[in-house]
Enzyme design. Structure first.
Site, PDB file in Angstrom:
ATOM      1  N   PHE A 141       0.815  -1.222   0.000  1.00 44.94           N
ATOM      2  CA  PHE A 141       0.000   0.000   0.000  1.00 44.94           C
ATOM      3  C   PHE A 141       0.848   1.272   0.000  1.00 44.94           C
ATOM      4  CE2 PHE A 141      -2.166  -3.241   2.728  1.00 44.94           C
ATOM      5  CZ  PHE A 141      -2.979  -3.739   1.738  1.00 44.94           C
ATOM      6  N   GLU A 196       5.673  -7.640  -7.748  1.00 40.92           N
ATOM      7  CA  GLU A 196       5.592  -8.643  -6.678  1.00 40.92           C
ATOM      8  C   GLU A 196       6.735  -9.655  -6.822  1.00 40.92           C
ATOM      9  OE1 GLU A 196       3.568  -8.074  -4.364  1.00 40.92           O
ATOM     10  OE2 GLU A 196       1.802  -7.082  -5.180  1.00 40.92           O
ATOM     11  N   CYS A 221       6.244   0.568  15.097  1.00 45.60           N
ATOM     12  CA  CYS A 221       4.923  -0.049  15.307  1.00 45.60           C
ATOM     13  C   CYS A 221       4.846  -1.471  14.736  1.00 45.60           C
ATOM     14  CB  CYS A 221       3.828   0.807  14.663  1.00 45.60           C
ATOM     15  SG  CYS A 221       3.676   2.462  15.388  1.00 45.60           S
TER      16      CYS A 221
HETATM   17 ZN   LIG Z   1       4.056   3.668  13.366  1.00 42.73          ZN
END
Ligand SMILES: [Zn+2]
Length: 188
Positions: free
Chosen positions: A21, A91, A182
Site C-alpha cells: 500500500f 511482486e 509499530c
Molecule cells: Zn508507526
C-alpha cells in the site's frame, strides 16, 4: 578500441521496494508506460500466484492498470522476454531467490530490468531476491507509505492474519503498512 558502429548495450537494474500500500505498482506502471511511449519494447510480468485483480494486467490498489503477462516461475520469465528491452516484474518476492540469477542474466544481456516488491517479509527479514539484488542495482527507489498505527513512514507490511507461509496473497485487511516502531514481527 573505439568503434563508432558499436552501440552501448549496458543493461540496467532498477529496484522499487517498500511495504504494501505504498504505491510501488503505480511507479512501475509509470516507468513501463514511459518506456512504451519512447517506442521501447516492454514486457510487464506478474506472478501467476497473484490473482487478486486480473490475470493479464498489473492493477494497483488505487485502480491503475497496464497489461502484463503472468509467470509461474523465474525461469518462465527468461523464456518469455523475446525482444523486450524493458522488463518490469511486479511482486518480485513471489519468485524468491531464483529470480536473482534471472535478473542478472537479463541485465547482462543489455536489458533494463525493473524489479518491484517487498524487501522485508512478515518477520522483518530480508525478502529474496531483494537482499541479493540491492547489491547489484544501478538505481534503488524506496517508497514508504503511511503507518496505520501512528501515521509515520511505513517500511514494513504487518500481517494481520495467521499464516505460517512466507507468501500469503492478501489485500486490504490482511496486511497493514507499519513503521519500524509499530511493526510487530510474526512469531517464528
Ligand atoms: Zn508507526
Amino acid at each position: 578500441m573505439n568503434n563508432p558502429a558499436h552501440q552501448s548495450t549496458a543493461g540496467r537494474l532498477e529496484l522499487i521496494c517498500g511495504p504494501m500500500f505504498a504505491g510501488k505498482t503505480t511507479e512501475l506502471i509509470r516507468r513501463i508506460e514511459a518506456a512504451r511511449a519512447a517506442q521501447e519494447i516492454t514486457l510487464a510480468i506478474k506472478p501467476a500466484k497473484d490473482t487478486r485483480y486480473a490475470d493479464q494486467e498489473l492493477v494497483t490498489h488505487a485502480g491503475g492498470r497496464t497489461r502484463a503477462m503472468a509467470a509461474a516461475t523465474a525461469a518462465d520469465i527468461l523464456s518469455a522476454v523475446g525482444d523486450a528491452r524493458v522488463i518490469g516484474i511486479d511482486e518480485a518476492h513471489f519468485f524468491g531467490a531464483e529470480l536473482s540469477a534471472v535478473c542478472l542474466a537479463l541485465v547482462a544481456s543489455g536489458r533494463r530490468v525493473i524489479i518491484v516488491g517487498l524487501e522485508f517479509d512478515h518477520r522483518g527479514d530480508g525478502f529474496e531476491p531483494f537482499p541479493t539484488l540491492l547489491a547489484h542495482a544501478h538505481d534503488t527507489t524506496r517508497i514508504t507509505g503511511v503507518c496505520s498505527s501512528c501515521g509515520g513512514a511505513s517500511i514494513h507490511s504487518q500481517r494481520m492474519v495467521t499464516s505460517a507461509e512466507r507468501i500469503h496473497v492478501g489485500g486490504i485487511g490482511d496486511y497493514e503498512p507499519r513503521c519500524a516502531a509499530c511493526f510487530i514481527p510474526s512469531a517464528r
